[in-house]
Design a protein around this motif. Structure first.
Motif, mmCIF file in Angstrom:
data_model
loop_
_atom_site.group_PDB
_atom_site.id
_atom_site.type_symbol
_atom_site.label_atom_id
_atom_site.label_comp_id
_atom_site.label_asym_id
_atom_site.label_seq_id
_atom_site.Cartn_x
_atom_site.Cartn_y
_atom_site.Cartn_z
ATOM 1 N N GLN A 180 0.835 -1.206 0.000
ATOM 2 C CA GLN A 180 0.000 0.000 0.000
ATOM 3 C C GLN A 180 0.867 1.253 0.000
ATOM 4 O O GLN A 180 0.537 2.254 -0.667
ATOM 5 N N ASN A 181 1.976 1.223 0.710
ATOM 6 C CA ASN A 181 2.902 2.359 0.703
ATOM 7 C C ASN A 181 3.435 2.622 -0.702
ATOM 8 O O ASN A 181 3.578 3.781 -1.117
ATOM 9 N N VAL A 182 3.743 1.552 -1.427
ATOM 10 C CA VAL A 182 4.226 1.708 -2.801
ATOM 11 C C VAL A 182 3.136 2.308 -3.678
ATOM 12 O O VAL A 182 3.383 3.230 -4.463
ATOM 13 N N LEU A 183 1.907 1.800 -3.537
ATOM 14 C CA LEU A 183 0.795 2.331 -4.326
ATOM 15 C C LEU A 183 0.543 3.802 -4.022
ATOM 16 O O LEU A 183 0.192 4.589 -4.915
ATOM 17 N N GLN A 190 9.474 3.302 -2.732
ATOM 18 C CA GLN A 190 9.691 2.622 -3.996
ATOM 19 C C GLN A 190 9.913 1.133 -3.736
ATOM 20 O O GLN A 190 10.327 0.731 -2.634
ATOM 21 N N VAL A 191 9.658 0.327 -4.755
ATOM 22 C CA VAL A 191 9.918 -1.105 -4.622
ATOM 23 C C VAL A 191 11.368 -1.352 -4.236
ATOM 24 O O VAL A 191 11.681 -2.231 -3.428
ATOM 25 N N SER A 192 12.257 -0.557 -4.791
ATOM 26 C CA SER A 192 13.684 -0.723 -4.496
ATOM 27 C C SER A 192 14.025 -0.398 -3.043
ATOM 28 O O SER A 192 15.103 -0.758 -2.562
ATOM 29 N N ASP A 193 13.113 0.269 -2.346
ATOM 30 C CA ASP A 193 13.345 0.610 -0.943
ATOM 31 C C ASP A 193 13.008 -0.539 0.004
ATOM 32 O O ASP A 193 13.330 -0.480 1.198
ATOM 33 N N ILE A 194 12.340 -1.566 -0.499
ATOM 34 C CA ILE A 194 11.884 -2.656 0.367
ATOM 35 C C ILE A 194 13.074 -3.537 0.748
ATOM 36 O O ILE A 194 13.779 -4.062 -0.110
ATOM 37 N N THR A 195 13.297 -3.670 2.026
ATOM 38 C CA THR A 195 14.377 -4.501 2.567
ATOM 39 C C THR A 195 13.807 -5.374 3.684
ATOM 40 O O THR A 195 12.651 -5.207 4.088
ATOM 41 N N GLU A 196 14.636 -6.284 4.169
ATOM 42 C CA GLU A 196 14.201 -7.078 5.325
ATOM 43 C C GLU A 196 13.854 -6.171 6.499
ATOM 44 O O GLU A 196 12.868 -6.400 7.212
ATOM 45 N N GLU A 197 14.660 -5.136 6.693
ATOM 46 C CA GLU A 197 14.441 -4.246 7.823
ATOM 47 C C GLU A 197 13.134 -3.469 7.675
ATOM 48 O O GLU A 197 12.387 -3.304 8.648
#
Length: 255
Positions: free
Chosen positions: A163-166, A171-178
């Motif tokens: 939802q944050n991406v939408l 950004q998708v590239s910001d998604i990490t395990e953390e």
């Protein structure tokens, strides 16, 4: 809970030195079998198990454990006989009525993790009231996992990130395990150190799947109503002699 926790989760590499487990989770198994061995109906065992809950909370608080997570009712438990489900819900209501003031007096913070939307309005109100009363307590965080499943927890976190991406917040590239960890239901707690299962089974049954990645697992044949502070101490003693390597070699840890 259904909202992002205020404190981001630590990564395994950042684990500090510790004298014992700081976050312990327990799968409280064996209530029904305990009752059946005594010629009683299964629900008798669930009621008897409340005494063991009191014992482990007391032990955790007095030995310096910071967080204790108890698996009270899984998302799969709805499939049990209706009578047993009804008794479990009644017992949850009863414990909220009778134990919250005691927890508050002993500086214990209560949190309920899981999809509470499935509960009736009366129970949801009691949960909210108990959490509000104990919110500022510091000695121990007691997490009750109710209508909880590990896969639900990860899916719920993923939906929030999506939802944050939408919404253009990341950004998708910001998604990490953390970043994903910060939406997991226990994100405000220390990393899970030790998971205990009573009752003789050797599986984790969809409990804290994300959190147990580097947790130590301890299985005991003791049925939950017979789980005492002494048995809890045995599990902690076993934890304390293990070498936790987090992907490193034993030689690296020893340096």
């Amino acid at each position: 809970m259904l909202s992002k926790r205020s404190q981001p989760a630590r990564t395994e590499a950042a684990q500090p030195e510790q004298a014992g487990p700081q976050h312990v989770a327990i799968i409280m198994d064996g209530n029904g079998r305990w009752a059946q061995k005594k010629g009683k109906i299964r629900t008798f065992g669930h009621k008897a198990g409340v005494d063991s809950v009191r014992a482990v909370v007391r032990f955790a608080r007095t030995t310096g454990i910071k967080s204790l997570t108890l698996f009270a009712f899984s998302s799969e438990n709805w499939k049990r006989p209706q009578e047993e489900v009804s008794v479990l819900m009644e017992l949850f209501n009863l414990v909220l009525n009778s134990e919250v003031k005691r927890l508050h007096k002993n500086d214990v913070r209560l949190q309920v993790i899981g999809d509470v939307s499935a509960f009736d309005d009366k129970l949801k109100a009691k949960i909210a009231k108990a959490e509000a009363l104990t919110r500022d307590n510091q000695s121990l965080v007691l997490n009750i996992a109710a209508n909880y499943g590990g896969r639900w927890d990860i899916t719920h976190a993923a939906k929030q990130v999506a939802q944050n991406v939408l919404d253009g917040k990341q950004q998708v590239s910001d998604i990490t395990e953390e970043s994903l960890s910060s939406y997991i239901s226990t994100a405000n707690l220390p990393e899970l150190d030790l998971m205990i299962r009573t009752g003789g089974e050797r599986r984790i049954s969809n409990f804290l799947l994300w959190q147990c990645a580097y947790a130590e697992l301890y299985f005991t044949d003791v049925l939950w109503p017979d789980f005492t502070e002494e048995v809890f101490q045995q599990a902690v003693d076993d934890f304390n002699i293990r070498q936790r390597r987090f992907g490193l070699t034993g030689e690296q840890i020893s340096v």
